[in-house]
Design an enzyme around this catalytic site. Sequence first.
Site, mmCIF file in Angstrom:
data_model
loop_
_atom_site.group_PDB
_atom_site.id
_atom_site.type_symbol
_atom_site.label_atom_id
_atom_site.label_comp_id
_atom_site.label_asym_id
_atom_site.label_seq_id
_atom_site.Cartn_x
_atom_site.Cartn_y
_atom_site.Cartn_z
ATOM 1 N N GLY A 241 0.795 -1.221 0.000
ATOM 2 C CA GLY A 241 0.000 0.000 0.000
ATOM 3 C C GLY A 241 0.826 1.268 0.000
ATOM 4 C CB CYS B 137 -24.893 -10.242 -18.946
ATOM 5 S SG CYS B 137 -24.139 -10.143 -20.577
ATOM 6 C CB CYS C 45 -23.338 -14.357 -21.101
ATOM 7 S SG CYS C 45 -22.904 -13.430 -19.618
ATOM 8 C CB CYS D 190 -20.211 -9.199 -19.156
ATOM 9 S SG CYS D 190 -21.295 -10.438 -18.473
ATOM 10 C CB CYS E 204 -19.431 -11.708 -21.752
ATOM 11 S SG CYS E 204 -21.144 -11.509 -22.255
#
Lengths: 296, 261
Positions: free
Chosen positions: A35, A244, A247, A269, A275
């Site tokens: 970080g 979606c 899909c 997607c 997808c």
Amino acid sequence: MTEHLAAGAYNFAYLDEQTKRMIRRAILKGIAVPGYQVPFASREMPMPYGWGTGGVQVTAACLVPEDRLKVIDQGADDTTNAVSIRRFFQRTAGVAVTEATGQATVIQTRHRIPESALKQGQILVYQVPIPEPLRFLEPRETETRKMHELEEYGLMHVKLYEDIARHGQIATSYAYPVRVEGRYVMDPSPIPKFDNPKLSGNPAIQLFGAGREQRIYALPPWTQAVSLDFDDHPFETSKAPHDCDLCGAKDSYLDEVITDDQGGRMFVCSDTDYCAGRRARGMKGRLWAPEPEGAA
Amino acid sequence: MTVMGKVVATEQPLLKVEGLTKRYGPRIGCADVSFDLWPGEVLGIVGESGSGKSTLLSCLAGHQRADLGRVSYDGRDVLAMSETERRRLSRTDWAYVHQNPRDGLRMGVSAGGNVGERLMAVGARHYGEIRGKALDWLGRVEIAADRVDDRPSAFSGGMQQRLQIARNLVTSPRLVCMDEPTGGLDVSVQARLLDLLRGLVRDLGLSVIIVTHDLAVVRLLAHRLMVMKSGRVVEQGLTDQVLDDPQHAYTQLLVSSVLQV
């Protein structure tokens, strides 16, 4: 032609070896201090800032000839940014490329984490525009460094407070700040907050490169990254409340696509590989129609 | 609640300053300043521009590093403290009211966020409670509750100054430094602000160091008075005593320079 250029004109993966060593040192330091934003001597790349010069340098420093590279832009393998960067490394490093998340060893991404779970041994490289999560609250770099040093992160919550005061909820929906292992507050690059839970405890190495701002930071595998929130306004992911249309996936992050000027729209997607994989396995959404013969 | 109710009787002063010196190269900012500040006491520092009042205050508040001397707060050596500790103190136990509220406020953040910042900085993580406290404090400094989501840039100068005070006092500090809190305000607004300050100081039992060039302000607020000239303290004592019977030539000049209406 690819062979010719890779062999003759460029060093492997474009950057010279000393530059790659310098970047690797920054990456190692970033991994040692999860970080923490490690400064590095970012180079000019043959593409404009904002196209992922930071990510490209990190990828270049990580690549070995055996790697298989995948590049995505907002989840898609076939957008300009993804195609250009993928072709760049094909030419300069001659590495294999793929669109399949599961088969890639290095994935450079802009603003998404792939839907399919990543594995140990994979490296996910993020393109970061502004690495400093405190930047818009505190413009002075000297001061933000001091705040990181002394763990003074109250200001981050002031931003969330302002969100709730103005919008009734935490309206920050991307680049949502996380606290890494209880120490540094980190900007996860502009990924949607839908992806934030995937940052934490991920088996892959996650590297973040900001070219213009000259910073590299990292999340080693299995690192905890907690999204900041209030006790009475807990962190929540968000996505369009649809499935979606291609899909039928219920669990993936969706792009809204305007289809005509009569208000027609569809949701698909944003992760094209996910997808396509689902469709290949026979799953169909509301608007899915196979391409007519000979169209492509 | 009276001062006596809030202030615990103690054997030692809250703030003890000994021989504090700050130089700007060859020039003196302030030199050899010593005083004690007891809990619940208001100390006024007066003097003309350039006399070292603000330098002294910013050295005490840790904004600048003093060259010489000792400052101990509640028995702890402030100058030897680590920066982490000092900054924690300045977020919790200390407060600093700037002359210009724009220096002390975040102009891009709503009034509620301004007041809540110190709470969040010390770990408050409950939105409802933070907002409740912010509203409570806005009420105490006479800012209407429906202004809580407005930015300070939409406030008048007097309101900004009151907001700055609320923002500083929300963590119940014990020591408040004020640098000309009434500077730049017109007299009627000044009067109300002074009234408010006097009430808050009395209710909360605050120890206050107030720097000003306005003798009326110290007459109203301060228990004790310190007069500075050219970086040095030339006279100190009880406020009434110093103002009514000034001993030093400069203090006499200062007192006699006040216009009578």
